[in-house]
Scaffold this motif. Sequence first.
Motif, PDB file in Angstrom:
ATOM      1  N   MET A   1      18.353  -5.852  23.106  1.00 10.82           N
ATOM      2  CA  MET A   1      17.510  -5.656  21.924  1.00 10.82           C
ATOM      3  C   MET A   1      16.207  -4.942  22.296  1.00 10.82           C
ATOM      4  O   MET A   1      15.611  -5.227  23.325  1.00 10.82           O
ATOM      5  N   VAL A   2      15.798  -4.022  21.435  1.00 11.38           N
ATOM      6  CA  VAL A   2      14.527  -3.319  21.639  1.00 11.38           C
ATOM      7  C   VAL A   2      13.609  -3.637  20.456  1.00 11.38           C
ATOM      8  O   VAL A   2      13.977  -3.428  19.297  1.00 11.38           O
ATOM      9  N   ALA A   3      12.419  -4.156  20.751  1.00  6.33           N
ATOM     10  CA  ALA A   3      11.400  -4.386  19.726  1.00  6.33           C
ATOM     11  C   ALA A   3      10.473  -3.186  19.735  1.00  6.33           C
ATOM     12  O   ALA A   3       9.833  -2.895  20.755  1.00  6.33           O
ATOM     13  N   LEU A   4      10.414  -2.467  18.625  1.00  8.81           N
ATOM     14  CA  LEU A   4       9.619  -1.240  18.569  1.00  8.81           C
ATOM     15  C   LEU A   4       8.519  -1.401  17.531  1.00  8.81           C
ATOM     16  O   LEU A   4       8.785  -1.375  16.328  1.00  8.81           O
ATOM     17  N   ASP A   5       7.283  -1.606  18.000  1.00 15.92           N
ATOM     18  CA  ASP A   5       6.158  -1.807  17.086  1.00 15.92           C
ATOM     19  C   ASP A   5       5.181  -0.640  17.177  1.00 15.92           C
ATOM     20  O   ASP A   5       5.240   0.156  18.112  1.00 15.92           O
ATOM     21  N   GLY A   6       4.260  -0.612  16.220  1.00 18.36           N
ATOM     22  CA  GLY A   6       3.209   0.401  16.254  1.00 18.36           C
ATOM     23  C   GLY A   6       2.819   0.808  14.854  1.00 18.36           C
ATOM     24  O   GLY A   6       3.487   0.444  13.883  1.00 18.36           O
ATOM     25  N   PRO A   7       1.711   1.553  14.743  1.00 22.41           N
ATOM     26  CA  PRO A   7       1.240   1.970  13.420  1.00 22.41           C
ATOM     27  C   PRO A   7       2.075   3.091  12.817  1.00 22.41           C
ATOM     28  O   PRO A   7       2.961   3.634  13.486  1.00 22.41           O
ATOM     29  N   SER A   8       1.779   3.426  11.575  1.00 21.19           N
ATOM     30  CA  SER A   8       2.541   4.490  10.912  1.00 21.19           C
ATOM     31  C   SER A   8       2.149   5.861  11.458  1.00 21.19           C
ATOM     32  O   SER A   8       1.040   6.056  11.938  1.00 21.19           O
ATOM     33  N   GLY A   9       3.105   6.789  11.391  1.00 22.81           N
ATOM     34  CA  GLY A   9       2.819   8.148  11.839  1.00 22.81           C
ATOM     35  C   GLY A   9       3.015   8.351  13.334  1.00 22.81           C
ATOM     36  O   GLY A   9       2.683   9.395  13.880  1.00 22.81           O
ATOM     37  N   THR A  10       3.571   7.356  14.011  1.00 20.72           N
ATOM     38  CA  THR A  10       3.834   7.512  15.448  1.00 20.72           C
ATOM     39  C   THR A  10       5.258   8.037  15.667  1.00 20.72           C
ATOM     40  O   THR A  10       5.676   8.245  16.792  1.00 20.72           O
ATOM     41  N   GLY A  11       5.992   8.204  14.573  1.00 19.58           N
ATOM     42  CA  GLY A  11       7.391   8.636  14.683  1.00 19.58           C
ATOM     43  C   GLY A  11       8.314   7.447  14.884  1.00 19.58           C
ATOM     44  O   GLY A  11       9.503   7.607  15.153  1.00 19.58           O
ATOM     45  N   LYS A  12       7.759   6.259  14.712  1.00 20.20           N
ATOM     46  CA  LYS A  12       8.466   5.011  15.025  1.00 20.20           C
ATOM     47  C   LYS A  12       9.823   4.876  14.319  1.00 20.20           C
ATOM     48  O   LYS A  12      10.826   4.578  14.961  1.00 20.20           O
ATOM     49  N   THR A  13       9.836   5.110  13.013  1.00 20.52           N
ATOM     50  CA  THR A  13      11.087   4.903  12.266  1.00 20.52           C
ATOM     51  C   THR A  13      12.167   5.902  12.692  1.00 20.52           C
ATOM     52  O   THR A  13      13.318   5.526  12.925  1.00 20.52           O
ATOM     53  N   THR A  22      21.815   6.403  19.563  1.00 21.08           N
ATOM     54  CA  THR A  22      22.087   6.809  20.951  1.00 21.08           C
ATOM     55  C   THR A  22      22.649   5.642  21.760  1.00 21.08           C
ATOM     56  O   THR A  22      23.547   5.811  22.581  1.00 21.08           O
ATOM     57  N   LEU A  23      22.091   4.445  21.518  1.00 23.88           N
ATOM     58  CA  LEU A  23      22.506   3.274  22.303  1.00 23.88           C
ATOM     59  C   LEU A  23      23.763   2.610  21.737  1.00 23.88           C
ATOM     60  O   LEU A  23      24.282   1.663  22.327  1.00 23.88           O
ATOM     61  N   GLY A  24      24.233   3.084  20.574  1.00 26.57           N
ATOM     62  CA  GLY A  24      25.367   2.427  19.917  1.00 26.57           C
ATOM     63  C   GLY A  24      24.977   1.047  19.413  1.00 26.57           C
ATOM     64  O   GLY A  24      25.806   0.125  19.350  1.00 26.57           O
ATOM     65  N   ALA A  25      23.708   0.909  19.047  1.00 23.80           N
ATOM     66  CA  ALA A  25      23.190  -0.391  18.608  1.00 23.80           C
ATOM     67  C   ALA A  25      22.959  -0.383  17.095  1.00 23.80           C
ATOM     68  O   ALA A  25      23.014   0.664  16.448  1.00 23.80           O
ATOM     69  N   GLY A  26      22.692  -1.552  16.523  1.00 23.55           N
ATOM     70  CA  GLY A  26      22.290  -1.642  15.130  1.00 23.55           C
ATOM     71  C   GLY A  26      20.816  -1.296  15.004  1.00 23.55           C
ATOM     72  O   GLY A  26      20.113  -1.108  16.014  1.00 23.55           O
ATOM     73  N   TYR A  27      20.352  -1.227  13.768  1.00 27.91           N
ATOM     74  CA  TYR A  27      18.971  -0.802  13.521  1.00 27.91           C
ATOM     75  C   TYR A  27      18.405  -1.603  12.359  1.00 27.91           C
ATOM     76  O   TYR A  27      19.063  -1.756  11.323  1.00 27.91           O
ATOM     77  N   LEU A  28      17.204  -2.143  12.540  1.00 31.92           N
ATOM     78  CA  LEU A  28      16.567  -2.869  11.436  1.00 31.92           C
ATOM     79  C   LEU A  28      15.164  -2.327  11.199  1.00 31.92           C
ATOM     80  O   LEU A  28      14.306  -2.385  12.093  1.00 31.92           O
ATOM     81  N   VAL A 213      14.597  10.064  24.897  1.00 32.34           N
ATOM     82  CA  VAL A 213      15.108  10.096  26.278  1.00 32.34           C
ATOM     83  C   VAL A 213      14.392   9.033  27.113  1.00 32.34           C
ATOM     84  O   VAL A 213      15.031   8.238  27.822  1.00 32.34           O
ATOM     85  N   ALA A 214      13.060   8.972  26.999  1.00 28.43           N
ATOM     86  CA  ALA A 214      12.297   8.014  27.805  1.00 28.43           C
ATOM     87  C   ALA A 214      12.660   6.575  27.435  1.00 28.43           C
ATOM     88  O   ALA A 214      12.866   5.728  28.316  1.00 28.43           O
ATOM     89  N   LEU A 215      12.789   6.301  26.131  1.00 27.32           N
ATOM     90  CA  LEU A 215      13.087   4.925  25.715  1.00 27.32           C
ATOM     91  C   LEU A 215      14.529   4.538  26.038  1.00 27.32           C
ATOM     92  O   LEU A 215      14.799   3.382  26.372  1.00 27.32           O
ATOM     93  N   SER A 216      15.472   5.495  25.955  1.00 20.73           N
ATOM     94  CA  SER A 216      16.866   5.175  26.313  1.00 20.73           C
ATOM     95  C   SER A 216      16.930   4.762  27.779  1.00 20.73           C
ATOM     96  O   SER A 216      17.652   3.839  28.137  1.00 20.73           O
ATOM     97  N   GLU A 217      16.146   5.472  28.614  1.00 17.71           N
ATOM     98  CA  GLU A 217      16.154   5.112  30.041  1.00 17.71           C
ATOM     99  C   GLU A 217      15.611   3.702  30.242  1.00 17.71           C
ATOM    100  O   GLU A 217      16.188   2.897  30.956  1.00 17.71           O
ATOM    101  N   LEU A 218      14.492   3.416  29.560  1.00 17.74           N
ATOM    102  CA  LEU A 218      13.911   2.068  29.664  1.00 17.74           C
ATOM    103  C   LEU A 218      14.911   1.024  29.175  1.00 17.74           C
ATOM    104  O   LEU A 218      15.095  -0.020  29.804  1.00 17.74           O
ATOM    105  N   ALA A 219      15.568   1.323  28.035  1.00 17.25           N
ATOM    106  CA  ALA A 219      16.507   0.356  27.442  1.00 17.25           C
ATOM    107  C   ALA A 219      17.702   0.141  28.355  1.00 17.25           C
ATOM    108  O   ALA A 219      18.200  -0.983  28.467  1.00 17.25           O
ATOM    109  N   SER A 220      18.168   1.188  29.024  1.00 16.22           N
ATOM    110  CA  SER A 220      19.351   0.986  29.868  1.00 16.22           C
ATOM    111  C   SER A 220      18.985   0.144  31.087  1.00 16.22           C
ATOM    112  O   SER A 220      19.832  -0.536  31.649  1.00 16.22           O
TER     113      SER A 220
END
Length: 223
Positions: A1-13, A22-28, A213-220
Amino acid sequence: MVALDGPSGTGKTTVARRLAATLGAGYLDTGAMYRLVTLAVLRAGIDPADTAAVATLARNVELSIGTDPERPYARLAGQDVAEAIRTEPVNVAVSPVSAVPEVREVLVAGQRRIIEHVLGTVGGIVVDGRDIGTVVAPDAPLKVFLTASPEVRAARRNAQDTAAGRESTAAEALASVDRRDRLDSSRAASPMRPAEDAVLFDTSELTVEQVIVALSELASRRG
Ligand code: C5P
């Protein structure tokens, strides 16, 4: 599981959705859940400042949200409201509605149920919000807090508005993004802040692809 927080306009969504694909995961998208309650408040003619009425509505509202990153949806009483939840009246009212403790209680419980279900079926999930690493899923193996300079965030929000056919200037976008962040970070009930063990990630100078790319590496390694 990846918890992705931050303010609006960071490209978060965008990042959360594409990272999940990319990870073959669900999304909330938990922001969409706060937006659904806010739309219901506005449609019921309730003043967002009337916290008792907002709390009662939150306990009774019938909302549903998709967790497939390829086909996200947002429904209120069975009706598709994906566009309506992104309009300016909702942008303006969503922070006060989200600051009502009962609203958070109801939605956080729902988010935990959804996360558990998706982890048990799909096996992984990327959750996008403000309080995921601190409140909703403090045990998440990977917590990321995205940031970006105010100018970059305003420009991104402005581009999103223009793409969606909504008119706004860069100055208006900056004021709107700034106002919401100030309210979200200063509220008493689970304010937006990075978890102590979150990876802080500044996206100002990066494209969405580079962030993914950077977050996929961290997640793997950790997710
Ligand atoms: O992510 P998005 O910009 O759609 O979120 C809309 C609003 O919902 C935020 O400004 C914040 O007030 C609220 N929110 C929240 N907690 C979350 C996600 C969103 O309070 N986990």
